[in-house]
Design a protein around this motif. Structure first.
Motif, PDB file in Angstrom:
ATOM      1  N   THR A   1       0.828  -1.203   0.000  1.00  0.00           N
ATOM      2  CA  THR A   1       0.000   0.000   0.000  1.00  0.00           C
ATOM      3  C   THR A   1       0.862   1.252   0.000  1.00  0.00           C
ATOM      4  O   THR A   1       0.622   2.187  -0.777  1.00  0.00           O
TER       5      THR A   1
ATOM      6  N   ARG B   1       3.926   1.526  -1.047  1.00  0.00           N
ATOM      7  CA  ARG B   1       4.598   1.601  -2.346  1.00  0.00           C
ATOM      8  C   ARG B   1       3.665   2.166  -3.416  1.00  0.00           C
ATOM      9  O   ARG B   1       4.061   3.004  -4.230  1.00  0.00           O
ATOM     10  N   ALA B   2       2.407   1.743  -3.405  1.00  0.00           N
ATOM     11  CA  ALA B   2       1.448   2.246  -4.388  1.00  0.00           C
ATOM     12  C   ALA B   2       1.180   3.728  -4.190  1.00  0.00           C
ATOM     13  O   ALA B   2       1.081   4.490  -5.153  1.00  0.00           O
TER      14      ALA B   2
ATOM     15  N   ARG C   1       4.314   5.778  -5.356  1.00  0.00           N
ATOM     16  CA  ARG C   1       4.502   5.774  -6.811  1.00  0.00           C
ATOM     17  C   ARG C   1       3.365   6.461  -7.544  1.00  0.00           C
ATOM     18  O   ARG C   1       3.416   6.624  -8.753  1.00  0.00           O
TER      19      ARG C   1
ATOM     20  N   GLY D   1       0.039   5.426  -7.421  1.00  0.00           N
ATOM     21  CA  GLY D   1      -1.050   4.514  -7.718  1.00  0.00           C
ATOM     22  C   GLY D   1      -0.640   3.414  -8.673  1.00  0.00           C
ATOM     23  O   GLY D   1       0.359   3.508  -9.375  1.00  0.00           O
ATOM     24  N   LEU D   2      -1.410   2.368  -8.696  1.00  0.00           N
ATOM     25  CA  LEU D   2      -1.182   1.255  -9.604  1.00  0.00           C
ATOM     26  C   LEU D   2      -2.245   1.300 -10.689  1.00  0.00           C
ATOM     27  O   LEU D   2      -3.381   1.675 -10.447  1.00  0.00           O
TER      28      LEU D   2
END
Length: 52
Positions: free
Chosen positions: A22, A24-25, A28, A30-31
């Motif tokens: 979460t 990391r997303a 960055r 969002g995924l």
């Protein structure tokens, strides 16, 4: 270690993995199907690179 302790350890490891994924997303941007926004160079309409 009992089976209950092993399951608790697996649960805590899973929660830690979910927390890291979460964070990391969020960092960055969002995924999704496209690259994160931070990876795209900023350009103005005439094609020159611009700073933030």
């Amino acid at each position: 270690m009992t089976s209950g302790g092993f399951l608790a350890l697996l649960f805590l490891l899973g929660c830690g993995w979910l927390l890291l994924a979460t964070v990391r997303a969020v960092v960055r941007g969002g995924l999704g199907p496209a690259d994160p926004p931070a990876s795209h160079p900023r350009v103005d309409p005439s094609g020159f690179l611009v700073s933030r």
